[in-house]
Design a protein around this motif. Structure first.
Motif, PDB file in Angstrom:
ATOM      1  N   VAL A  25     -49.548 -19.025 -21.289  1.00 37.57           N
ATOM      2  CA  VAL A  25     -49.528 -20.373 -21.871  1.00 37.57           C
ATOM      3  C   VAL A  25     -50.473 -21.286 -21.097  1.00 37.57           C
ATOM      4  O   VAL A  25     -51.244 -22.041 -21.688  1.00 37.57           O
ATOM      5  N   LYS A  29     -53.584 -23.243 -22.753  1.00 38.25           N
ATOM      6  CA  LYS A  29     -53.493 -24.697 -22.910  1.00 38.25           C
ATOM      7  C   LYS A  29     -54.363 -25.487 -21.939  1.00 38.25           C
ATOM      8  O   LYS A  29     -54.622 -26.668 -22.174  1.00 38.25           O
ATOM      9  N   PRO A  40     -52.417 -30.423 -33.207  1.00 37.56           N
ATOM     10  CA  PRO A  40     -51.191 -29.625 -33.315  1.00 37.56           C
ATOM     11  C   PRO A  40     -51.397 -28.121 -33.204  1.00 37.56           C
ATOM     12  O   PRO A  40     -52.313 -27.564 -33.785  1.00 37.56           O
ATOM     13  N   GLY A  41     -50.561 -27.545 -32.412  1.00 32.47           N
ATOM     14  CA  GLY A  41     -50.366 -26.116 -32.306  1.00 32.47           C
ATOM     15  C   GLY A  41     -48.862 -25.969 -32.469  1.00 32.47           C
ATOM     16  O   GLY A  41     -48.342 -25.940 -33.573  1.00 32.47           O
ATOM     17  N   PHE A  42     -48.157 -26.000 -31.339  1.00 34.59           N
ATOM     18  CA  PHE A  42     -46.700 -26.091 -31.390  1.00 34.59           C
ATOM     19  C   PHE A  42     -46.365 -27.540 -31.067  1.00 34.59           C
ATOM     20  O   PHE A  42     -46.481 -27.981 -29.937  1.00 34.59           O
ATOM     21  N   ARG A  43     -45.969 -28.273 -32.097  1.00 37.49           N
ATOM     22  CA  ARG A  43     -45.827 -29.726 -31.999  1.00 37.49           C
ATOM     23  C   ARG A  43     -44.662 -30.164 -31.113  1.00 37.49           C
ATOM     24  O   ARG A  43     -43.649 -29.487 -31.010  1.00 37.49           O
ATOM     25  N   LEU A  46     -41.251 -30.149 -32.668  1.00 37.46           N
ATOM     26  CA  LEU A  46     -40.573 -28.856 -32.757  1.00 37.46           C
ATOM     27  C   LEU A  46     -39.897 -28.505 -31.438  1.00 37.46           C
ATOM     28  O   LEU A  46     -38.808 -27.919 -31.423  1.00 37.46           O
ATOM     29  N   HIS A  47     -40.531 -28.869 -30.341  1.00 34.34           N
ATOM     30  CA  HIS A  47     -39.886 -28.667 -29.036  1.00 34.34           C
ATOM     31  C   HIS A  47     -38.617 -29.512 -28.936  1.00 34.34           C
ATOM     32  O   HIS A  47     -37.612 -29.053 -28.413  1.00 34.34           O
ATOM     33  N   ASP A  50     -35.880 -27.748 -30.800  1.00 35.48           N
ATOM     34  CA  ASP A  50     -35.406 -26.577 -30.066  1.00 35.48           C
ATOM     35  C   ASP A  50     -34.610 -26.965 -28.820  1.00 35.48           C
ATOM     36  O   ASP A  50     -33.562 -26.371 -28.527  1.00 35.48           O
ATOM     37  N   LYS A  85     -46.438 -35.468 -33.344  1.00 31.60           N
ATOM     38  CA  LYS A  85     -47.184 -34.517 -34.177  1.00 31.60           C
ATOM     39  C   LYS A  85     -48.241 -33.773 -33.381  1.00 31.60           C
ATOM     40  O   LYS A  85     -48.907 -32.888 -33.902  1.00 31.60           O
ATOM     41  N   ASP A  87     -49.813 -31.378 -30.203  1.00 31.80           N
ATOM     42  CA  ASP A  87     -49.472 -30.133 -29.540  1.00 31.80           C
ATOM     43  C   ASP A  87     -48.664 -30.424 -28.273  1.00 31.80           C
ATOM     44  O   ASP A  87     -48.818 -31.486 -27.664  1.00 31.80           O
ATOM     45  N   HIS A  88     -47.854 -29.470 -27.875  1.00 29.45           N
ATOM     46  CA  HIS A  88     -47.033 -29.698 -26.687  1.00 29.45           C
ATOM     47  C   HIS A  88     -47.858 -29.838 -25.415  1.00 29.45           C
ATOM     48  O   HIS A  88     -47.350 -30.303 -24.399  1.00 29.45           O
TER      49      HIS A  88
END
Length: 104
Positions: A25, A29, A40-43, A46-47, A50, A85, A87-88
């Motif tokens: 990662v 990143k 955005p990749g894994f927004r 979404l984290h 989760d 929105k 990426d993390h």
């Protein structure tokens, strides 16, 4: 911390990437973070979803997860500033903001 100390953050990344601190990662990143590319990749949102599931489950079974809660607060701060929105890797923006600096 490296930037504030006058050290090139990418040099620090190169120094630690092959040791135990390294990860796939981080390799994926780091360029996004250093260039300020938070497309955005894994927004972030979404984290948040989760982590909320993890926190709810932990609380339901009486397990303490303080680092998960801290991660949630970082992500909630990003959301509060309109970055949900992104990426993390935008977590870097959180640290930039609280330390009044830019990595780029």
């Amino acid at each position: 911390m490296a930037k504030k100390a006058g050290v090139d953050p990418s040099s620090v990344y190169q120094a630690i990437r092959t040791g135990l601190a390294g990860s796939v990662v981080m390799d994926q990143k780091s360029n996004k973070i250093f260039s300020g590319d938070f497309k955005p990749g894994f927004r972030v949102e979404l984290h948040i979803k989760d982590l909320q599931n993890a926190l709810d489950t932990a609380h339901d079974i009486n397990v303490s997860t303080p680092f998960t809660a801290e991660a949630m607060e970082v992500l909630q701060s990003l959301k509060a500033h309109g970055h949900e929105k992104e990426d993390h890797s935008a977590i870097a923006e959180y640290y930039e903001n609280i330390n009044n600096l830019k990595l780029q």
